[in-house]
Design an enzyme around this catalytic site. Structure first.
Site, PDB file in Angstrom:
ATOM      1  N   ARG A 294      -4.464 -21.912  -2.564  1.00 22.10           N
ATOM      2  CA  ARG A 294      -5.754 -21.344  -2.961  1.00 22.10           C
ATOM      3  C   ARG A 294      -5.613 -19.948  -3.564  1.00 22.10           C
ATOM      4  O   ARG A 294      -6.558 -19.432  -4.165  1.00 22.10           O
ATOM      5  CB  ARG A 294      -6.709 -21.312  -1.771  1.00 22.10           C
TER       6      ARG A 294
ATOM      7  N   ASP B  59      -0.285 -14.504   7.345  1.00 19.06           N
ATOM      8  CA  ASP B  59      -1.499 -14.338   6.557  1.00 19.06           C
ATOM      9  C   ASP B  59      -2.687 -13.883   7.397  1.00 19.06           C
ATOM     10  O   ASP B  59      -3.830 -13.948   6.960  1.00 19.06           O
ATOM     11  CB  ASP B  59      -1.848 -15.629   5.814  1.00 19.06           C
TER      12      ASP B  59
ATOM     13  N   ASN C  68     -10.955 -20.338  17.974  1.00 17.64           N
ATOM     14  CA  ASN C  68      -9.510 -20.173  18.086  1.00 17.64           C
ATOM     15  C   ASN C  68      -8.948 -19.413  16.891  1.00 17.64           C
ATOM     16  O   ASN C  68      -9.201 -19.763  15.742  1.00 17.64           O
ATOM     17  CB  ASN C  68      -8.847 -21.555  18.171  1.00 17.64           C
TER      18      ASN C  68
ATOM     19  N   TYR D  59       3.225  19.189 -16.895  1.00 16.81           N
ATOM     20  CA  TYR D  59       4.102  18.134 -16.392  1.00 16.81           C
ATOM     21  C   TYR D  59       5.362  18.768 -15.815  1.00 16.81           C
ATOM     22  O   TYR D  59       6.092  19.490 -16.519  1.00 16.81           O
ATOM     23  CB  TYR D  59       4.489  17.154 -17.501  1.00 16.81           C
TER      24      TYR D  59
END
Length: 447
Positions: free
Chosen positions: A15, A105, A170, A349
């Site tokens: 997915r 995950d 769960n 810079y």
């Protein structure tokens, strides 16, 4: 207590619509798997086994950075969560103690929550399951409890109407003695529609053997699983909320908290003030009393006590800003050290350089560090002064107290207290400017 972690990270994550393994997608500049592993830090595990599958070689390379002590085992065939856990059996054959099953995950389980599960184990529960009260139970497995603790995990598709009314769900996180866990996993069958071995079955098996099962609950946001790009965005938002709350609770001032973005490893000391729209990339440490003004981007840098950065400044990897130093608007610093009290305030810079204490760098200064092939370093001593719009062509050294005139191009070293002027001599032509303008206007009128 001796603890092992079994982290399941074998899923392909279809997915996510990505070639990258799901657990390597990032939140807060770090892969999901790094967040999941950090959840277990509180337990100080003596062993960590990561079960890989899709993209296992890529996952192993990332683990070398975040958990070099972790072992990896491969789940070649994806036959369910119990089957995945079983792949760690050999790696933990000589281990004695509690084993936790976590998920690569599911990145936000708190360490305190895992400690609470281990405490429940110490009270005599053979299996401890992490549950949460779901705002929308939907397809989650329901945790059915009774006087003796957890009685069963009922999958939503198999639940009776009265079981579907249960909101205690769960998370999949399990704690059990290593021996018990693998004995229960060995007894799990695959007589189901998918022909897979489900870890949730171990509760029923444990109960049938007279073993006590218990539930520890946590907030639902801890159990957030990342299975899609939408979940990833929600996970990033949840992570940022947590980091902002922690920063505020530890004495950091956030002018507009919702606009500040932290990384996985951002470290910010007390009494630091952070303005709006500041972004921290990986590897940033900000010490006590520093100020980070609006619209700054920092990555791989260290800002010392009392320093000020911004607004609109960029600190790149290797930037070291000394105590009470100033880095001002539209200044970029990369792989450079600014000494205590040094000032680089405007449009400048500074790359591959060492700037001494209390040195002042004028607006528009550039350290020319790259010749097209190699990088070179600029060294500037203490209490030096670099005039505006100067170009310092590295490698070059400006000693303590050296002075560079504005607009100079410096190509050779400047000694202590010396003045360097590296520009063409100014020549004024009396009246020529007015004549030139008049001529140009005349040409314009003829067009």
């Amino acid at each position: 207590m001796n603890t092992a972690i079994i982290l399941l990270a074998a899923g392909q994550g279809t997915r996510m619509q990505s070639d990258l393994p799901k657990v390597l997608h990032e939140i807060g500049g770090a892969p999901l798997i790094a967040h999941a592993l950090r959840s277990a830090d509180t337990l100080a595990p003596s062993r960590t086994v990561v079960v890989t599958g899709h993209g296992g070689d890529e996952v192993a390379k990332v683990l070398a950075d975040y958990a070099p002590e972790a072992e990896t085992v491969e789940q070649v065939d994806q036959l369910g969560t119990a089957h995945a856990v079983d792949q760690a059996r050999g790696a933990l054959a000589d281990f004695e103690g509690d084993a936790f099953v976590l998920y690569g995950d599911t990145p936000f389980v708190r360490g305190e929550t895992l400690e609470a599960m281990q405490a429940e184990r110490a009270k005599g529960a053979a299996v401890v399951i992490l549950g949460f009260e779901a705002a929308d139970p939907g397809g989650y497995g329901r945790l059915k409890t009774g006087p003796d603790g957890l009685e069963a995990i009922v999958e939503a598709k198999d639940a009776l109407p009265e079981e579907l009314a249960i909101t205690l769900c769960n998370s999949g996180v399990v704690c059990a003695d290593r021996t018990t866990l693998f004995e229960l996993v060995a007894a799990v069958g695959n007589d189901n529609a998918k022909g897979e071995y489900y870890l949730t079955d171990i509760v029923a098996i444990a109960r049938s053997r007279g073993l006590k099962c218990a539930v520890v609950t946590c907030a639902e946001e801890e159990t957030l699983g990342v299975n899609s790009r939408t979940d990833l965005a929600a996970g990033e938002a949840a992570f940022q909320v947590r980091m902002r709350e922690e920063a505020l609770a530890t004495g950091v001032t956030l002018t507009a908290p919702e606009t500040v973005f932290f990384a996985f490893d951002t470290v910010v000391g007390r009494d630091v003030s952070i303005g709006p729209n500041v972004v921290f990339g990986p590897g940033v440490t900000i010490e006590t009393g520093a100020t980070i003004r609006a619209f700054c981007h920092l990555e791989g840098c260290h800002v010392s006590e009392g320093a000020t950065v911004g607004p609109f400044a960029r600190l790149r990897p290797g930037a070291e800003v000394g105590g009470n130093a100033h880095v001002g608007n539209f200044v970029e610093v990369k792989n450079a050290v600014l000494g205590e009290g040094a000032k680089v305030n405007h449009l400048t810079y500074i790359g591959d350089a060492d700037i001494g204490e209390r040195t002042n760098i004028g607006a528009g200064t550039i350290t020319c560090n790259y010749d097209g092939v190699f990088k070179h370093r600029t060294t500037i001593g203490a209490e030096a002064f670099i005039g505006s719009n100067s170009a310092l062509v590295a490698p070059v050294t400006i000693a303590d107290g050296g002075y560079v005139a504005s607009g100079s191009v410096v190509t050779t070293d400047v000694g202590p207290g010396d003045l360097a002027i590296g520009r063409a001599r100014q020549v004024n032509k009396p009246g020529l400017g007015a004549r030139l303008v008049a001529r140009l206007k005349s040409l314009k009128e003829k067009r």
